[in-house]
Write an enzyme that holds these catalytic residues in place. Sequence first.
Site, mmCIF file in Angstrom:
data_model
loop_
_atom_site.group_PDB
_atom_site.id
_atom_site.type_symbol
_atom_site.label_atom_id
_atom_site.label_comp_id
_atom_site.label_asym_id
_atom_site.label_seq_id
_atom_site.Cartn_x
_atom_site.Cartn_y
_atom_site.Cartn_z
ATOM 1 N N ASP B 45 -9.470 39.860 6.684
ATOM 2 C CA ASP B 45 -8.985 39.078 7.784
ATOM 3 C C ASP B 45 -8.284 40.246 8.629
ATOM 4 O OD1 ASP B 45 -7.718 37.209 9.385
ATOM 5 O OD2 ASP B 45 -6.888 36.109 8.103
ATOM 6 N N ASP B 46 -8.800 40.425 9.852
ATOM 7 C CA ASP B 46 -8.042 41.083 10.901
ATOM 8 C C ASP B 46 -8.558 42.627 10.511
ATOM 9 O OD1 ASP B 46 -7.484 39.009 12.260
ATOM 10 O OD2 ASP B 46 -5.284 39.390 11.939
ATOM 11 N N CYS B 85 -9.972 33.816 14.281
ATOM 12 C CA CYS B 85 -10.165 33.371 12.960
ATOM 13 C C CYS B 85 -10.938 32.292 12.890
ATOM 14 C CB CYS B 85 -8.814 33.386 12.361
ATOM 15 S SG CYS B 85 -8.668 32.822 10.457
ATOM 16 N N ARG B 89 -14.936 31.952 11.193
ATOM 17 C CA ARG B 89 -15.182 31.449 9.835
ATOM 18 C C ARG B 89 -15.974 30.529 10.031
ATOM 19 N NH1 ARG B 89 -10.972 33.738 6.401
ATOM 20 N NH2 ARG B 89 -10.129 35.373 7.924
ATOM 21 N N LYS B 142 -8.410 32.511 1.972
ATOM 22 C CA LYS B 142 -8.280 31.865 3.311
ATOM 23 C C LYS B 142 -9.159 30.906 3.735
ATOM 24 C CE LYS B 142 -6.752 32.935 7.957
ATOM 25 N NZ LYS B 142 -6.473 33.834 8.914
ATOM 26 N N HIS B 144 -8.979 27.949 6.529
ATOM 27 C CA HIS B 144 -8.675 27.931 8.228
ATOM 28 C C HIS B 144 -9.771 27.151 9.066
ATOM 29 C CE1 HIS B 144 -6.240 30.169 11.393
ATOM 30 N NE2 HIS B 144 -5.855 28.761 11.487
ATOM 31 N N SER B 167 -3.781 30.546 8.266
ATOM 32 C CA SER B 167 -3.207 31.941 8.264
ATOM 33 C C SER B 167 -1.877 32.236 7.519
ATOM 34 C CB SER B 167 -3.130 32.399 9.753
ATOM 35 O OG SER B 167 -4.372 32.619 10.284
ATOM 36 N N HIS B 241 -4.139 40.423 7.306
ATOM 37 C CA HIS B 241 -3.647 39.763 8.582
ATOM 38 C C HIS B 241 -1.997 40.052 8.573
ATOM 39 C CE1 HIS B 241 -2.379 36.248 11.007
ATOM 40 N NE2 HIS B 241 -3.293 35.962 11.281
ATOM 41 N N ASP B 293 -13.400 38.848 9.771
ATOM 42 C CA ASP B 293 -13.561 37.644 10.657
ATOM 43 C C ASP B 293 -13.623 38.263 12.158
ATOM 44 O OD1 ASP B 293 -10.730 38.459 10.645
ATOM 45 O OD2 ASP B 293 -10.200 36.225 10.601
ATOM 46 N N ASN B 294 -12.536 39.419 12.498
ATOM 47 C CA ASN B 294 -12.622 39.555 13.902
ATOM 48 C C ASN B 294 -11.932 41.089 13.685
ATOM 49 O OD1 ASN B 294 -10.526 37.142 13.770
ATOM 50 N ND2 ASN B 294 -9.784 39.120 13.803
ATOM 51 N N LYS B 314 -8.822 42.298 18.131
ATOM 52 C CA LYS B 314 -8.879 40.772 17.785
ATOM 53 C C LYS B 314 -8.559 40.121 19.115
ATOM 54 C CE LYS B 314 -6.152 37.574 15.595
ATOM 55 N NZ LYS B 314 -5.343 37.167 13.945
#
Lengths: 474, 474
Positions: B45-46, B85, B89, B142, B144, B167, B241, B293-294, B314
């Site tokens: 994540d991130d 996010c 996803r 996660k 989301h 998140s 994240h 994810d990004n 991001k």
Amino acid sequence: MKQFALILYKTKFHPFLLFPLFVICTLSTEARAAAKPNVIVIYADDLGYGDLACFGHPTIKTPHLDQMAAEGMKFTQFYSAAPVCTPSRAALLTGRYPIRSGMCSDKRRVLFPDSGGGLQASEVTLAEALKETGYKTACVGKWHLGHLPQFLPTSHGFDSYFGIPYSNDMDRVAERKLRRKIFLKPKVEYWNVPLMRNQEVIERPADQTTITKRYTKEAIKFIKGNQKQPFYLYLAHSMPHVPLFRSKALEDTSRRGLYGDVIEEIDWSVGQILQTLKDQGLDQNTIVWFSSDNGPWLIFNEQGGSAGLLREGKGSTWEGGMREPTLAWWPGHISSGSVTHELGSTMDIFTTSIQLAGGKVPSDRVVDGVDLSSVLLGTGESPRKEMAFYRGTKLMAFRKGPWKAHFITKPAYGREPFKEHHPPVLYHLEHDPSEKYDVAKANPEVIKSIKAAAEKHQQSIKPVPSQLEIPLKK
Amino acid sequence: MKQFALILYKTKFHPFLLFPLFVICTLSTEARAAAKPNVIVIYADDLGYGDLACFGHPTIKTPHLDQMAAEGMKFTQFYSAAPVCTPSRAALLTGRYPIRSGMCSDKRRVLFPDSGGGLQASEVTLAEALKETGYKTACVGKWHLGHLPQFLPTSHGFDSYFGIPYSNDMDRVAERKLRRKIFLKPKVEYWNVPLMRNQEVIERPADQTTITKRYTKEAIKFIKGNQKQPFYLYLAHSMPHVPLFRSKALEDTSRRGLYGDVIEEIDWSVGQILQTLKDQGLDQNTIVWFSSDNGPWLIFNEQGGSAGLLREGKGSTWEGGMREPTLAWWPGHISSGSVTHELGSTMDIFTTSIQLAGGKVPSDRVVDGVDLSSVLLGTGESPRKEMAFYRGTKLMAFRKGPWKAHFITKPAYGREPFKEHHPPVLYHLEHDPSEKYDVAKANPEVIKSIKAAAEKHQQSIKPVPSQLEIPLKK
């Protein structure tokens, strides 16, 4: 030895009990002395920290350098001692910050064809130091430490020289018609840089399309012809300094365009060198370094390289100007696939090589290079804990441990004046390699400590006349 | 088969001559069907493009991910389908641009605890598609994609779920005293994000210091307990994240600081997963993907990651926002140590996995994912030649081959308005991965071609209501 005997006496150990230890000590000293590893330094010109696949470039292919990293050691915090060509090369060859040898200036950042100065005879080059312990030496490629006979490689400890005496973009011959029109910037008709063998010009202009290939051929010839004694080869590619040239075989083969073609030819060359060493059975007794003189030249758009996540490039004392993509390869000695985060500098190649060769590091002057053997052999930390960042004669920034303080900043190019910082701008380079987040306010004690270290360093500097400001006598 | 017989007849070949060929064909089809590889998708994540050692980070150590790359394939041009996010996803799980599923919006960029929407039941997730061909499925980490029961993993084809529904920085509980002072931004007292098993909250606030470790444990338990049939494991780490948490064992162990500790714990987790597969003898029959994810969240200073040489992070449709550090691992199938420069997207994990499992890619809707088997197996080019870059519902940029045109730009954060470009800003991403040098003027025909491709893409989009704008009913 006296003390040793005393200990034996006091401990009442029978000396013979220590015999195995004595044998081991003697052997390891002898093995080290006997080995006298060959030293090869491959030096690229204006290659950026982010330009190799093994340093993260997404489209430049460098399978041979990647293989060199996989078989050797990758340095992630290794510095040249200046952000431009001439001073950086002076430091590589002398193990000293260029300010000590006069190989820097605030007026002219490098030597030009109209310069009359060069590296002084009083400096001890790596070639001279290794020659003294029985090495054969050769310089192949770009020199840029003075083009007059007394400054050329053959006057500085190299048995032979084949290459160009300064940058490949100097000596431009302009289009005749356009030259007459004063207000038009003349277009380059051709690059008139000479190719030399020893002290003779053998080709002018040098055919640069085949230059990487010819350097490689010369280097291989030297390796193959010098196996009766240890050797030191300094292979300083002219590329990827603009103007960019590459062999016909490499034309339009890289996804990264012309710049990629050029890097991929250097990669090919590295592959040829390492393969030659393997074929000749020399790989276990040759330490090969790969690095660059300074960061990428960012004013040339797609024809300039990339410093990856580092800030700025060539000419600047931000990380992108001086942190170099560096590899060391020595099968059987350096653990394969190792990555070190220890500090290193091109100046350390000087000291490390002399130590490994059992030679003498000059003791009559300040030498800034440290012995990186412990890092290479995986036996300890780097003795280097500090790094000074000079632009010309100005101490712009200073690193101590993970912290770097910029006392003065200035973009690499452009008319923006030097900007002094009180307090200095501070970065934690291991947390923040891109030098984005100034943490000076929160760390006054770090600033204090860096200032003290920088002052101590500056006290060791004795002013010498700049070699870069001396004009050519006509 | 009729045609095959006809050919045999016409060529007057004796059918038995073709028997070996027949056997080979049958075997390979059968082998492929019989194999039904397990699929593991590890999603960070991130995490930034430049945050892994194998993607060039100088101080974050990722030996297990480096090993995964050395044993598998590294993608250097692999994209998430959105720079934030929730939409990213949704695309990963459906193989479709989020604009097709309503999982994006121009008002709210992701789902929040006060959102009433989520991934619609009409969407076919990878879990559902694989379940249909006999896979056991689990989601760990996660989610989301909607926290109401009808949107949770167990309503979308996953046999089980263990993780946080949105998140880790949502659901902040502020300091009581400070909350009363309206003009002061309240400080966070604690993060109240719940931890769920299937549809039940089992811990609140989730203890995030042990969350990466617990996700790993759950994942390993699932792998070990599901060897009678193929399985699909979606392991979506909550980290890196912000707010950043890591286990005690990892505290202050990384040179990169807290952020480094967190990445190094994810790296540890990857090592555990791969080792479990090896120990269980599943490595040759399990394809493991690692991606993010990004891009990195750059507004958090040293607690945000790095996109390496890519521009922005991001939230942005510059490369740093959507190009992800991606690895694929499948010993015996993917050549070890391979690096591909072919285009790929997280949406392709959907299509590729279903194809390898012998399942059915939905044919009643547009699926944007392509089958990357040829890239993985080294048999051919990627079918992906294009990539659309959305911010919310806006098509900001479009890539075709190495070229990317930005029709609209806007920094990831801040009040600067959307800026339309006529003509679009154009970059050659393979020459210029940092998107520095606009080459639109010199390439009008490329712009024309990209515009046509983008229009064709847009014609395939049917408007659906946004799920991100639906409020929670109270």
